[in-house]
Design an enzyme around this catalytic site. Sequence first.
Site, PDB file in Angstrom:
ATOM      1  N   SER A  55       0.810  -1.221   0.000  1.00  0.00           N
ATOM      2  CA  SER A  55       0.000   0.000   0.000  1.00  0.00           C
ATOM      3  C   SER A  55       0.843   1.270   0.000  1.00  0.00           C
ATOM      4  CB  SER A  55      -0.924   0.016   1.222  1.00  0.00           C
ATOM      5  OG  SER A  55      -0.189  -0.095   2.425  1.00  0.00           O
ATOM      6  N   ASP A 231       0.214   6.784  10.836  1.00  0.00           N
ATOM      7  CA  ASP A 231      -0.079   5.572  11.601  1.00  0.00           C
ATOM      8  C   ASP A 231       1.164   4.739  11.877  1.00  0.00           C
ATOM      9  OD1 ASP A 231       0.457   4.593   9.077  1.00  0.00           O
ATOM     10  OD2 ASP A 231      -1.413   3.477   8.858  1.00  0.00           O
ATOM     11  N   HIS A 234       2.103   4.201   6.998  1.00  0.00           N
ATOM     12  CA  HIS A 234       1.791   4.887   5.737  1.00  0.00           C
ATOM     13  C   HIS A 234       2.267   6.337   5.785  1.00  0.00           C
ATOM     14  CE1 HIS A 234      -1.134   1.522   5.847  1.00  0.00           C
ATOM     15  NE2 HIS A 234      -0.778   1.443   4.567  1.00  0.00           N
TER      16      HIS A 234
END
Length: 253
Positions: A55, A231, A234
């Site tokens: 991601s 977080d 990310h």
Amino acid sequence: MQKPLDRREIFKASAAAIAAAGLSQTLASNASATDTVAESGALPENATVLFQGDSITDAGRDRKRGKANESRSLGHGYPVMIAGALLKENAGKNLQVFNRGISGNKVPDLAARWEEDCIGLKPDVLSILIGVNDIWHKINGRYDGTVETYEVGLKALLEETMEKLPNVRIAICEPFVLRCGAVGDNWFPEFTERLEAARRVTSQLSLEQVAFQEMFDEAVKVAPPQYWAHDGVHPTLAGHALMAETWRKTLNI
């Protein structure tokens, strides 16, 4: 390959330099090169640059499109920042920059789609950032892979790539975490062991290493972890910008 960079020298005076120059002077590099990409940093005509990972690389890209050189297909993270600069500086060379990162991917997921999403694209420059989900999903009880699983799988994937694409230039980006958000004490020491595994594989195969963990370790001396990765995993806009800068300086392109 040239002698790997001494990361201690890169970051020796980094705290002061970060404060004075917004991080830009701490990341100077004399990165090695292959026959595909000249030591001067010049990309050849018709070169293909491919970003692979999870991601962090995916960064919200439109996977239905998957086109080269298109912002929607490149996402909103470090790959699109790098792509924009490379395309601007290499106008007329017909560069093709792809992003094939997929959110949630681990090493076995890369392996399952590698023929189509990597080998078939025949990249001249291949950048891989993978590893955080291999531990995050384990902590969440959705995966049982070990550090050895990660190391053996990553090495096998890279050896396959080097066999099928003998002229590709491969950059292994360090998996990284910052101590905030989802990242707590329960991530350690296993995360560190996985980071060390990635470094071992990179060294054993004489590939290039983009020192993202060390980069963020220096960055948090200037601003708190949440400034760089909300977080702990990310990156924020600032985090992605720092990654893009470090990637380019490490590869010298």
